[in-house]
Design a protein around this motif. Structure first.
Motif, PDB file in Angstrom:
ATOM      1  N   CYS B 103      -4.991   7.495   3.613  1.00  0.00           N
ATOM      2  CA  CYS B 103      -4.087   7.800   2.762  1.00  0.00           C
ATOM      3  C   CYS B 103      -3.150   9.023   3.132  1.00  0.00           C
ATOM      4  O   CYS B 103      -1.854   9.094   3.138  1.00  0.00           O
ATOM      5  N   TYR B 107       0.552   9.296   4.312  1.00  0.00           N
ATOM      6  CA  TYR B 107       1.240  10.364   3.672  1.00  0.00           C
ATOM      7  C   TYR B 107       2.066  11.255   4.675  1.00  0.00           C
ATOM      8  O   TYR B 107       3.313  11.523   4.462  1.00  0.00           O
ATOM      9  N   PHE B 123       1.839   8.946  -2.634  1.00  0.00           N
ATOM     10  CA  PHE B 123       0.441   9.425  -2.338  1.00  0.00           C
ATOM     11  C   PHE B 123      -0.423   9.748  -3.365  1.00  0.00           C
ATOM     12  O   PHE B 123      -1.448   9.218  -3.699  1.00  0.00           O
ATOM     13  N   LEU B 127      -3.886   7.419  -4.627  1.00  0.00           N
ATOM     14  CA  LEU B 127      -4.860   7.862  -4.569  1.00  0.00           C
ATOM     15  C   LEU B 127      -5.726   8.143  -5.768  1.00  0.00           C
ATOM     16  O   LEU B 127      -6.734   7.990  -6.020  1.00  0.00           O
TER      17      LEU B 127
END
Lengths: 503, 169
Positions: B103, B107, B123, B127
């Motif tokens: 991630c 990002y 993001f 997450l």
């Protein structure tokens, strides 16, 4: 006396005190966020002081400075992430203490140690500013290089489970510091033709990547626990203000030694809190009767680190006030602030503007008292961070790290470096390499290289490192320090063998 | 039950992973030593820009060679056969760490293209929802925090600090 009273009347006026209070709050909050340093907080404060009187402006900036040194402690203790480079050593013991169910005690120890560290350094500043400053500026590149060699021997205290891997980590740190333009001639090195490596790896990006990203990744290792909504710290949170104050005062030698280390390192131009906290921690560990407790949450470790880094605030002002030489980036900004108001900083400062100088001394003491009261009153709110579930803290702090890294230089490429260094940090941590020696290598590498090359450019004679008295003292101290560390390792090896024998 | 002095399988796998790290680092360090060697010295100074890096990489390479020799002595031959399985089990156990780094990579990679506010919003939502317990309250908290730390933080930096976070193309 008149000058002192004049300075005191200005610092203790209601308007100045209110502004200093706001400055201390801003400093604590800024430094508590990983990636935002005390220097950045002071830079942002500088334009606001242009409309103020010189002493008022300096007092506000000093309160940001003192507050910032304490703020770094909050994320160091609660998240295991140094809020500023000067709180790296604080993570070694404050974080384990918080994880053992005593986050309030960890923060309280740090706050009191910071307070006493600042007060001791202010006292030293008042008494010893001129002679210390004269000594500090007489040091040449030979002495600086020898000082850094001595500082590198701290690695022996930070190696964790394996001396070999600790040394490898320190050398990786030194190697990282050589990437980018060389510090003397500006010649590009090891950039592989990539733009993102051309400027080198910014120290703060490395610090955030190594400590913050790897720590945050470690927090999500246990998938089941995080899905249950596990918090950062379990157990009762108690700040224990007065009992901890007594606990700190019961360690007078550690407190005074660490503060003196902070003052001495702060007085050296170019050094600062980032080195002082590690040296103070190292000295406390070596002097301790139970060095094996360090790194597991011992109060001595927290006291040493926080007293050491806070005392650099006073130490840094010594060459600034006495000779007009800023000891650190923050002191350079303080100096700029005075110059904006038309005050020339130099040896005549104390003669021409005695009220200003006495006012600065007083502002330091008032700021640290203000910081203490603020922390005692508001620490419960900060401690609530420890009660937030990890699934909230980890992504949000990651975003703060990204924003902090970007805001340093306004470069998107720093974000790629951050992610890369974060992966490296996590991999090294998973492989049981200690991370602190790596960061020490990154801090000391450029200073060591610059002074080694500068010394040999001035006089290509290697023996000068041994014939100049102060340089020799530092080198002898380095040899003794290594000898002491080897003795400790042999002793603990012998103890562990003896412990196994009866079984 | 393991006998005293007998390494567990996890310790053996850890030692093999460290051995691989020593080998990788040695290759990198030796390469950089050679690159530093090739840096020409300046006529203005006794040491050139390559001297200090050469010193560092020489020490690092020597330490790594010693570490490799030590690891080879410690690891039993049959441990190498079990390493692939142990590594796969480790990756399964730490799957959320791998998700976090994936991630993070997407990002920071996407930020220059779509800008800080949108990249951060996505993001944080992805997450937090991945990590959070699957409840409505958690979802609501995740959404509110995502908005605050994306568009809110962007506004704060631009309006208060005059620091402009990436705007995207």
């Amino acid at each position: 006396m008149d000058a002192f009273l004049l300075g005191a009347s200005e610092v203790l006026s209601l308007t100045t005190l209110a502004m200093m209070l706001a400055g201390a709050v801003a400093g604590i909050i800024a430094a508590a966020i990983p990636g935002f340093t005390v220097t950045m907080a002071i830079v942002l404060t500088l334009p606001l002081t242009f409309t103020m009187d010189p002493l008022q402006g300096i007092s506000v900036m000093l309160s940001v400075y003192v507050g910032g040194y304490t703020g770094g402690l909050i994320s160091a203790a609660l998240l295991g992430i140094p809020g500023t480079p000067s709180s790296v050593a604080t993570t070694f013991d404050a974080f384990p203490m918080a994880r053992n169910g005593e986050p309030g005690r960890a923060l309280s120890l740090g706050v009191w140690a910071s307070f006493f560290g600042t007060i001791i350094s202010t006292a030293v500043l008042i008494v010893a500013a001129p002679p210390l400053a004269v000594f500090a500026v007489r040091l040449g590149p030979w002495e600086y290089f020898s000082l850094i060699v001595f500082a590198l021997t701290i690695v022996a205290s930070l190696v964790g489970n394996s001396l070999q891997r600790g040394l490898i980590a320190a050398l990786i740190g030194l190697a990282i510091s050589t990437i980018g333009a060389d510090p003397i001639m500006g010649r590009p090195r090891f950039d592989m033709g990539w733009e993102l490596l051309a400027a080198g790896l910014p120290f703060l990006v490395v610090l955030i990547g190594i400590f913050a990203i790897s720590q945050l990744a470690s927090e999500v290792e246990d998938a089941e626990a995080i899905k249950r909504g596990e918090k950062l710290v379990d157990g009762e949170i108690e700040f224990e203000t007065w009992s901890v104050m007594r606990e700190v005062l019961m360690r007078p030698i550690n407190l005074i030694r660490s503060s003196m280390v902070g003052v001495a390192i702060g007085a050296l131009p170019g050094a600062g809190g980032s080195i002082a906290n590690l040296v103070a921690y190292d000295q406390a560990k070596r002097a301790s009767q139970s060095p094996e407790e360090f790194g597991k949450g011992t109060p001595d470790g927290v006291v040493a680190s926080e007293a050491g880094n806070s005392a650099t605030a006073g130490g840094g002002l010594i060459p600034l006030i006495s000779l007009g030489i800023p000891g650190s980036a923050v002191d350079a900004i303080l100096m700029a602030s005075l110059m904006v108001h038309g005050i020339s900083v130099g040896p005549r400062l104390i003669m021409d503007n005695a009220d200003l100088v006495y006012g600065m001394f007083l502002a330091m003491a008032v700021s640290s008292l203000m910081m203490l009261v603020l922390c005692v009153l508001s620490m419960r709110a900060f401690l609530r961070v420890a009660e937030v579930p990890k699934w909230v803290v980890v992504p949000v702090v990651l975003v703060c790290c990204v924003v902090g890294s970007f805001a340093l230089n306004n470069r998107v490429t720093d974000l790629y470096l951050l992610a890369g260094v974060g992966v490296l940090g996590y991999a090294l941590k998973a492989l049981d390499y200690p991370l602190a020696p790596l960061v020490l290598g990154v801090i000391l590498g450029p200073i060591a290289e610059t002074n080694l090359r500068r010394a040999l450019m001035t006089e290509p004679d290697w023996t000068l490192f041994l014939t100049r008295p102060v340089s020799l003292i530092f080198l002898v101290a380095a040899v003794l320090s290594v000898g002491w560390a080897i003795r400790g390792i042999l002793k603990s090896g012998k103890q562990s063998r003896n412990g196994k024998d009866p079984a | 039950m393991s006998q005293p002095g007998h390494q567990t399988q996890a310790q053996e796998s850890g030692e093999i992973a460290r051995l691989l790290s020593y080998v990788g680092l040695l290759a990198l360090s030796a390469g950089l030593f050679l690159e530093a060697w090739a840096i020409p010295t300046s006529r203005f100074e006794a040491l050139g820009a390559g001297a200090f890096p050469m010193l560092v990489h020489a020490c690092l390479s020597l330490l790594l060679v010693a570490s490799i020799a030590g690891s080879l002595r410690r690891i039993p031959i049959d441990a190498y056969g079990r390493f692939a399985g142990a590594a796969a089990a480790w990756a399964r156990e730490k799957r959320l760490v791998l998700v976090l780094f994936a991630c993070l990579a997407v990002y920071v990679g996407a930020m220059p293209l779509i800008g800080y506010p949108v990249a951060t919003l996505l993001f944080l939502i992805v997450l937090q929802i991945t990590l959070a317990p699957k409840t409505r309250a958690a979802l609501a908290v995740a959404l509110v925090l995502s908005l605050i730390f994306s568009f809110g933080l962007n506004w704060l930096f631009a309006e208060v600090f005059n620091v402009f976070l990436p705007r995207g193309r």
